[in-house]
Structure formats: structure tokens, C-alpha cells
Write a protein that holds these residues in place. Structure first.
Motif, PDB file in Angstrom:
ATOM      1  N   THR A   1       0.708  -1.211   0.080  1.00 37.96           N
ATOM      2  CA  THR A   1      -0.171   0.030   0.025  1.00 37.96           C
ATOM      3  C   THR A   1       0.836   1.343   0.043  1.00 37.96           C
ATOM      4  N   ILE A   2       1.755   1.215   0.831  1.00 41.91           N
ATOM      5  CA  ILE A   2       2.996   2.444   0.977  1.00 41.91           C
ATOM      6  C   ILE A   2       3.559   2.501  -0.490  1.00 41.91           C
ATOM      7  N   GLY A   3       3.863   1.241  -0.990  1.00 44.33           N
ATOM      8  CA  GLY A   3       4.573   1.599  -2.283  1.00 44.33           C
ATOM      9  C   GLY A   3       3.912   1.903  -3.313  1.00 44.33           C
ATOM     10  N   GLY A   4       2.568   1.543  -3.320  1.00 39.54           N
ATOM     11  CA  GLY A   4       1.492   2.014  -4.352  1.00 39.54           C
ATOM     12  C   GLY A   4       1.285   3.588  -4.172  1.00 39.54           C
ATOM     13  N   GLY A   5       1.322   4.056  -2.816  1.00 41.49           N
ATOM     14  CA  GLY A   5       0.926   5.438  -2.858  1.00 41.49           C
ATOM     15  C   GLY A   5       2.435   6.305  -3.217  1.00 41.49           C
ATOM     16  N   ILE A   6       3.457   5.671  -3.021  1.00 40.79           N
ATOM     17  CA  ILE A   6       4.520   6.459  -3.456  1.00 40.79           C
ATOM     18  C   ILE A   6       4.714   6.508  -5.039  1.00 40.79           C
ATOM     19  N   ALA A   7       4.169   5.400  -5.650  1.00 43.47           N
ATOM     20  CA  ALA A   7       4.407   5.270  -6.754  1.00 43.47           C
ATOM     21  C   ALA A   7       3.241   6.389  -7.760  1.00 43.47           C
ATOM     22  N   ALA A   8       1.943   6.458  -7.024  1.00 42.90           N
ATOM     23  CA  ALA A   8       1.116   7.242  -7.460  1.00 42.90           C
ATOM     24  C   ALA A   8       1.499   8.866  -7.320  1.00 42.90           C
ATOM     25  N   ALA A   9       2.217   8.956  -6.066  1.00 33.28           N
ATOM     26  CA  ALA A   9       2.558  10.253  -5.966  1.00 33.28           C
ATOM     27  C   ALA A   9       3.779  10.559  -7.137  1.00 33.28           C
ATOM     28  N   GLY A  10       4.515   9.734  -7.422  1.00 31.73           N
ATOM     29  CA  GLY A  10       5.512   9.951  -8.375  1.00 31.73           C
ATOM     30  C   GLY A  10       4.946  10.276  -9.659  1.00 31.73           C
ATOM     31  N   ILE A  11       3.808   9.388 -10.277  1.00 34.49           N
ATOM     32  CA  ILE A  11       3.408   9.719 -11.307  1.00 34.49           C
ATOM     33  C   ILE A  11       2.462  11.188 -11.334  1.00 34.49           C
ATOM     34  N   GLY A  12       2.002  11.361 -10.281  1.00 32.77           N
ATOM     35  CA  GLY A  12       1.140  12.711 -10.085  1.00 32.77           C
ATOM     36  C   GLY A  12       2.370  13.740 -10.442  1.00 32.77           C
TER      37      GLY A  12
END
Length: 158
Positions: A80-91
Motif C-alpha cells: 500500500t505504501i509502495g503504491g502510494g509512493i508510485a502514485a505520488a511519483g506519477i502525479g
């Protein structure tokens, strides 16, 4: 000790010529544990194991223990944390052009404020230096009759 050996002892044939095949000499500290010099029935001295070899005991098999609750929670939170970091990077990658433009506008604003902070005191000091004369005196005399009467007046410059 024992009347009968636990295992059969065998030897190589004795060589009569000492120079034909040199016998290596071992120092006592080089002899491994459990090995000693023995004299065989034929009179030959040799190294031999004096006790039967011991079978090493295998280490105990570790018993598996249950996984602690904190490890399960951490294992579930990591994706979950990794997905959040990935989404922040894409954003951030999508917002990068706008962020660059905003940073340029912010830097321009800072430069304008800095230029104003430098030039405004200089401009005020220059204006004060040129107007060192005394201020002009102006007097006015105004007269009126009644509340809604016509007013007349004079202005005098000194």
C-alpha cells in the motif's frame, strides 16, 4: 586394554632401503586429535586412530514459530505504501510543467521584491536630497453668508 582389536589393522610392506622412499616426519602438534603413534605386532610404528570415530550429532531441527502480528501488518502495509509512493511519483510527473512554471513565477516575484527593496530606499533618498528647500506657505481666506450662500475666497502664496 582390549584383548581383541575392534577393527582389522593393515600396513604397507616394510621397505628395506631407507633412501628409496623417504618417510615424512610429522611434528607432534601436526597430529590430528584422536591419532597416536602405535606399535604394530610386527614391530612397525605407525599413526593410527586409537578410538573408534564418533558420529557427529546433527544439530536439532529448529521448530517453526508463528509469524508475529506486527510482521503480518507490516507485510500488508508495504504494498500500500509502495503504491502510494508510485502514485505520488506519477502525479508529480504530470504536474512537473505546472510546478516548473510556478517556480519560475515565484522566482520572478522574489526578484521583483528584492529589486524593490533595493531601489525604493535609493529613490526616496534621492527625492529627499533634491527638495531641501522650505515648503511653500499658502493661506486661504474664505467667506460665506448663510448656510447655502455663495462663498468667496482669496489665496496668498508666500
Amino acid at each position: 586394554m582390549h584383548s581383541e582389536p575392534a577393527y582389522e589393522i593393515t600396513t604397507a610392506p616394510i621397505r628395506t632401503d631407507p633412501y628409496a622412499y623417504p618417510t615424512p616426519v610429522m611434528l607432534p602438534e601436526e597430529i590430528p586429535p584422536g591419532v597416536q603413534w602405535v606399535t604394530l605386532p610386527g614391530g612397525v610404528r605407525t599413526l593410527a586412530y586409537t578410538q573408534p570415530p564418533t558420529i557427529p550429532v546433527p544439530p536439532p531441527v529448529p521448530v517453526s514459530q508463528p509469524v508475529p502480528a506486527w510482521a503480518k501488518t507490516t507485510a500488508l502495509l508495504v504494498p500500500t505504501i509502495g503504491g502510494g509512493i508510485a502514485a505520488a511519483g506519477i502525479g508529480l510527473s504530470y504536474a512537473a510543467p505546472g510546478l516548473i512554471a510556478m517556480s519560475h513565477a515565484l522566482m520572478s516575484t522574489v526578484a521583483l521584491i528584492a529589486a524593490g527593496a533595493i531601489t525604493l530606499p535609493l529613490l526616496l533618498a534621492a527625492c529627499r536630497r533634491t527638495s531641501r528647500k522650505a515648503p511653500a506657505h499658502i493661506t486661504q481666506n474664505i467667506t460665506a453668508t448663510g448656510l447655502f450662500g455663495r462663498a468667496t475666497g482669496t489665496i496668498n502664496h508666500h
